[in-house]
Design a protein around this motif. Sequence first.
Motif, PDB file in Angstrom:
ATOM      1  N   ILE A  24       7.871  -5.236  -3.939  1.00  0.00           N
ATOM      2  CA  ILE A  24       6.680  -6.088  -3.903  1.00  0.00           C
ATOM      3  C   ILE A  24       7.101  -7.506  -4.241  1.00  0.00           C
ATOM      4  O   ILE A  24       7.724  -7.742  -5.279  1.00  0.00           O
ATOM      5  CB  ILE A  24       5.612  -5.607  -4.913  1.00  0.00           C
ATOM      6  CG1 ILE A  24       5.222  -4.157  -4.603  1.00  0.00           C
ATOM      7  CG2 ILE A  24       4.385  -6.507  -4.863  1.00  0.00           C
ATOM      8  CD1 ILE A  24       4.212  -3.573  -5.582  1.00  0.00           C
ATOM      9  N   LYS A  25       6.756  -8.432  -3.361  1.00  0.00           N
ATOM     10  CA  LYS A  25       7.110  -9.830  -3.616  1.00  0.00           C
ATOM     11  C   LYS A  25       5.939 -10.538  -4.320  1.00  0.00           C
ATOM     12  O   LYS A  25       4.804 -10.076  -4.260  1.00  0.00           O
ATOM     13  CB  LYS A  25       7.430 -10.524  -2.301  1.00  0.00           C
ATOM     14  CG  LYS A  25       8.663  -9.941  -1.609  1.00  0.00           C
ATOM     15  CD  LYS A  25       9.267 -10.946  -0.624  1.00  0.00           C
ATOM     16  CE  LYS A  25      10.612 -10.457  -0.128  1.00  0.00           C
ATOM     17  NZ  LYS A  25      10.482  -9.214   0.722  1.00  0.00           N
ATOM     18  N   ALA A  26       6.256 -11.646  -4.937  1.00  0.00           N
ATOM     19  CA  ALA A  26       5.231 -12.403  -5.643  1.00  0.00           C
ATOM     20  C   ALA A  26       4.094 -12.769  -4.694  1.00  0.00           C
ATOM     21  O   ALA A  26       4.331 -13.170  -3.552  1.00  0.00           O
ATOM     22  CB  ALA A  26       5.831 -13.667  -6.252  1.00  0.00           C
ATOM     23  N   GLY A  27       2.874 -12.577  -5.154  1.00  0.00           N
ATOM     24  CA  GLY A  27       1.701 -12.942  -4.370  1.00  0.00           C
ATOM     25  C   GLY A  27       1.239 -11.873  -3.396  1.00  0.00           C
ATOM     26  O   GLY A  27       0.182 -12.014  -2.786  1.00  0.00           O
ATOM     27  N   GLU A  28       1.987 -10.813  -3.265  1.00  0.00           N
ATOM     28  CA  GLU A  28       1.611  -9.783  -2.286  1.00  0.00           C
ATOM     29  C   GLU A  28       0.663  -8.752  -2.893  1.00  0.00           C
ATOM     30  O   GLU A  28       0.710  -8.458  -4.087  1.00  0.00           O
ATOM     31  CB  GLU A  28       2.854  -9.043  -1.780  1.00  0.00           C
ATOM     32  CG  GLU A  28       3.711  -9.879  -0.843  1.00  0.00           C
ATOM     33  CD  GLU A  28       4.925  -9.105  -0.322  1.00  0.00           C
ATOM     34  OE1 GLU A  28       5.546  -9.595   0.621  1.00  0.00           O
ATOM     35  OE2 GLU A  28       5.252  -8.027  -0.868  1.00  0.00           O
ATOM     36  N   VAL A  29      -0.166  -8.197  -2.030  1.00  0.00           N
ATOM     37  CA  VAL A  29      -1.005  -7.068  -2.420  1.00  0.00           C
ATOM     38  C   VAL A  29      -0.547  -5.854  -1.629  1.00  0.00           C
ATOM     39  O   VAL A  29      -0.567  -5.852  -0.401  1.00  0.00           O
ATOM     40  CB  VAL A  29      -2.497  -7.342  -2.141  1.00  0.00           C
ATOM     41  CG1 VAL A  29      -3.329  -6.097  -2.453  1.00  0.00           C
ATOM     42  CG2 VAL A  29      -2.989  -8.525  -2.968  1.00  0.00           C
ATOM     43  N   HIS A  30      -0.076  -4.868  -2.380  1.00  0.00           N
ATOM     44  CA  HIS A  30       0.334  -3.620  -1.742  1.00  0.00           C
ATOM     45  C   HIS A  30      -0.659  -2.533  -2.090  1.00  0.00           C
ATOM     46  O   HIS A  30      -1.122  -2.444  -3.228  1.00  0.00           O
ATOM     47  CB  HIS A  30       1.724  -3.195  -2.240  1.00  0.00           C
ATOM     48  CG  HIS A  30       2.839  -4.024  -1.681  1.00  0.00           C
ATOM     49  ND1 HIS A  30       3.947  -3.480  -1.079  1.00  0.00           N
ATOM     50  CD2 HIS A  30       3.010  -5.377  -1.626  1.00  0.00           C
ATOM     51  CE1 HIS A  30       4.764  -4.451  -0.677  1.00  0.00           C
ATOM     52  NE2 HIS A  30       4.210  -5.627  -1.003  1.00  0.00           N
ATOM     53  N   ALA A  31      -0.961  -1.712  -1.113  1.00  0.00           N
ATOM     54  CA  ALA A  31      -1.830  -0.561  -1.377  1.00  0.00           C
ATOM     55  C   ALA A  31      -0.995   0.701  -1.251  1.00  0.00           C
ATOM     56  O   ALA A  31      -0.131   0.800  -0.383  1.00  0.00           O
ATOM     57  CB  ALA A  31      -2.981  -0.539  -0.390  1.00  0.00           C
ATOM     58  N   ILE A  32      -1.267   1.628  -2.148  1.00  0.00           N
ATOM     59  CA  ILE A  32      -0.656   2.948  -2.010  1.00  0.00           C
ATOM     60  C   ILE A  32      -1.773   3.947  -1.816  1.00  0.00           C
ATOM     61  O   ILE A  32      -2.691   4.057  -2.635  1.00  0.00           O
ATOM     62  CB  ILE A  32       0.192   3.316  -3.237  1.00  0.00           C
ATOM     63  CG1 ILE A  32       1.423   2.411  -3.271  1.00  0.00           C
ATOM     64  CG2 ILE A  32       0.589   4.788  -3.192  1.00  0.00           C
ATOM     65  CD1 ILE A  32       2.511   2.848  -4.197  1.00  0.00           C
ATOM     66  N   MET A  33      -1.698   4.625  -0.671  1.00  0.00           N
ATOM     67  CA  MET A  33      -2.712   5.639  -0.378  1.00  0.00           C
ATOM     68  C   MET A  33      -2.019   6.982  -0.338  1.00  0.00           C
ATOM     69  O   MET A  33      -0.809   7.078  -0.174  1.00  0.00           O
ATOM     70  CB  MET A  33      -3.361   5.353   0.972  1.00  0.00           C
ATOM     71  CG  MET A  33      -4.032   3.981   1.021  1.00  0.00           C
ATOM     72  SD  MET A  33      -4.917   3.731   2.559  1.00  0.00           S
ATOM     73  CE  MET A  33      -6.264   4.902   2.372  1.00  0.00           C
ATOM     74  N   GLY A  34      -2.804   7.999  -0.486  1.00  0.00           N
ATOM     75  CA  GLY A  34      -2.202   9.319  -0.404  1.00  0.00           C
ATOM     76  C   GLY A  34      -3.194  10.365  -0.838  1.00  0.00           C
ATOM     77  O   GLY A  34      -4.181  10.057  -1.515  1.00  0.00           O
ATOM     78  N   PRO A  35      -2.946  11.599  -0.419  1.00  0.00           N
ATOM     79  CA  PRO A  35      -3.859  12.682  -0.792  1.00  0.00           C
ATOM     80  C   PRO A  35      -3.766  12.992  -2.281  1.00  0.00           C
ATOM     81  O   PRO A  35      -2.846  12.537  -2.963  1.00  0.00           O
ATOM     82  CB  PRO A  35      -3.363  13.855   0.044  1.00  0.00           C
ATOM     83  CG  PRO A  35      -1.945  13.550   0.383  1.00  0.00           C
ATOM     84  CD  PRO A  35      -1.822  12.053   0.394  1.00  0.00           C
ATOM     85  N   ASN A  36      -4.709  13.774  -2.764  1.00  0.00           N
ATOM     86  CA  ASN A  36      -4.673  14.206  -4.169  1.00  0.00           C
ATOM     87  C   ASN A  36      -3.367  14.914  -4.460  1.00  0.00           C
ATOM     88  O   ASN A  36      -2.873  15.686  -3.650  1.00  0.00           O
ATOM     89  CB  ASN A  36      -5.824  15.172  -4.459  1.00  0.00           C
ATOM     90  CG  ASN A  36      -7.149  14.421  -4.513  1.00  0.00           C
ATOM     91  OD1 ASN A  36      -7.188  13.248  -4.897  1.00  0.00           O
ATOM     92  ND2 ASN A  36      -8.220  15.089  -4.120  1.00  0.00           N
TER      93      ASN A  36
END
Lengths: 254, 442
Positions: A24-36
């Motif tokens: 993850i770089k500065a200023g970035e928004v990362h999403a982590i998705m995934g099943p239960n």
Amino acid sequence: MLTIRDLKVSVEGNQILKGVNLEIKAGEVHAIMGPNGSGKSTLANALAGREDYQVDSGEVLYRGKNLLEMSPEDRAREGVFLAFQYPVEIPGVSNANFLKTALNEIREYRGLEKLDAMEFLTLVKERMQLVEMDPKLLNRSVNEGFSGGEKKRNEIFQLAVLEPALAIMDETDSGLDIDALKIVANGVNKLRSKDRSFLVITHYQRLLNYIVPDVVHVLVNGRIVESGGKDLALHLEEHGYDWIKNEREAPVTM
Amino acid sequence: MKEFSNNVDIKDWYISHFQAFENSLNGSSKAPFHQIRRSAIAKFADLGFPGRRDEEWKYTNLSPLLKHQFPVAARPTSLPAETVRQFVFKGLAENLLVFVNGRYSRELSNYRAPANGVIVDSLGNALKNRPEVIDRYLAKYAPFEKESFVALNTAFAVDGAFIYAPDNVAVEQPVHLLYISDASAGSHFASPRNLIVAGRNSQVKIVESYHGLGENPYFNNVVTEAAVNENARVDHIRIQDERLNAYHVYSLETHQQQNSVYWMVNVDMGGALVRNNLTLTLDAENCEGHLLGFYMANGKQHIDNHTAIDHAKPNCFSNELYKGILGGKAKGVFNGKIFVRRDAQKTNAYQNNKALLLSEEATINSKPQLEIFADDVKCSHGATVGQLDNEALFYLRSRGIPQEQANSILQYAFASEVFGHITIDSVREHLEEIIEERFARL
């Protein structure tokens, strides 16, 4: 900002994360998705330093420092913030005193002057507006008797006051109705900056309509199996996680 | 110093000093109260010290106390004023009665004579000057016939505090009874005796605090009696912060008349071996009794709270909350009795006690004991023992608060349920300061 290399983490003897890689770089928004059960919350908790999460191997570099060697409080002082999925109720500890103590610990660590009561009050009043939080909640015990939505707003309010460099949001959308979700997302968006990164963990795509990520990762069975742009989230919403499980042998280009 | 191996020898040692004590009283041995002293020493000779076969002393071993021969602290002593200052609460410096080794010190005390017939004086003076009130109230409630420590105190009682609020007077300023045990030059045994009389429609606030100086072992055996007349309200705070060379036994007996209210907040932090016997007697209709307690102990401290709330008449309310934090190898005992007598219909009585154990070796013995002889009552009790909440601890740390501080914050939060009931701000703030510092050490 954050580099995770081949991170393996066990909880009570079961390996949940089986080799996670993430940058993850500065200023970035990362999403982590995934099943239960895919390991999303395990990743969040391991990054925050919760004791029951045993790091088996791998490396986490945060601003060039080895994050895994730091105590939870040092991670926070270095600028890592976890918005909890289930914020704890702490009877007898006032929200205001708690946050003032935390803020001044962090400020002291960063070589800043501690805020006095008036300065603190001015700051929190301003930041409360970001998440439209009822000022009365400031004098109540931490999260005690708060509704689900109030607890989540309180997390984002703390984020706004503590001003971390890396904010990890663990299913902040769970239990929120659409109005509350918009308010929380709006608050987060106002806190986005070129120096602050977000790791947004969610089960549903819904939140990502409001907090638009730069990168979306799909975590399945302890590994990131797909990464892509914001459209990946929409694709997942349409086709479900089974699609990933079925398709992962044949790479999808987004 | 010779050590005694059994309770009988040490009992005789105390009895053998009664004669010398009696001789030291000079003229005042002719007063009616002295006959009570004599009965009390005779009673003490019958009763002896309790042993562990006594059900009420099952978890408290007195042998560390009983191996000492403590000389009777009979003569008033003094201390430098600056030594005393450290124990004075902000805002209460002009409402202060100071006692050194159980004896009133006029030069260290500072109490502006209140108007309206309020009496704030030493018991020693009251025994001389106010025989009518003394004879009416003193030793009428604390049962020296049954309790050996009350008997021992009564036999040697010569000083303490006397507080009298006449009918229809609200005493606005709290009275601080500051007890300092100076064991720097040697050991001693003191018998502080306090008498509180609240007249009809009166209000009075009393703070008792106990502190120590010096390293020699000493024994403080305190009795406080409170007579609470119709429609009166008493706010009573006791803070025991003696040194670890102290043996401290404290007995409270209250007697409430119709529509009266008694608030007791009892805090124990110091002492090697501490035993409290607290009894609130609600002896008329529509009384309220509140008993709140907090104790913290570390190392090898032993703190035992035996409490009893006696509902003798109908339509009364009582609420008891006791909380303790134990670290190291400390031991805590809580025994909470609630009696609801046959007459005491429509009683509401609630009791709760909670203990936090911070180490593997700390222990608590907790026993609620309800004895209900009326059929139309509401009574409940609860007891919990636990550790600090790890989830809460992690939450605080994840916000940058270091572990030690997070520990103290949570301990403080646990205690605050009790401290919140201390209505005298300066006392609460003083306690908060001390406690915060102590928590960091637990």
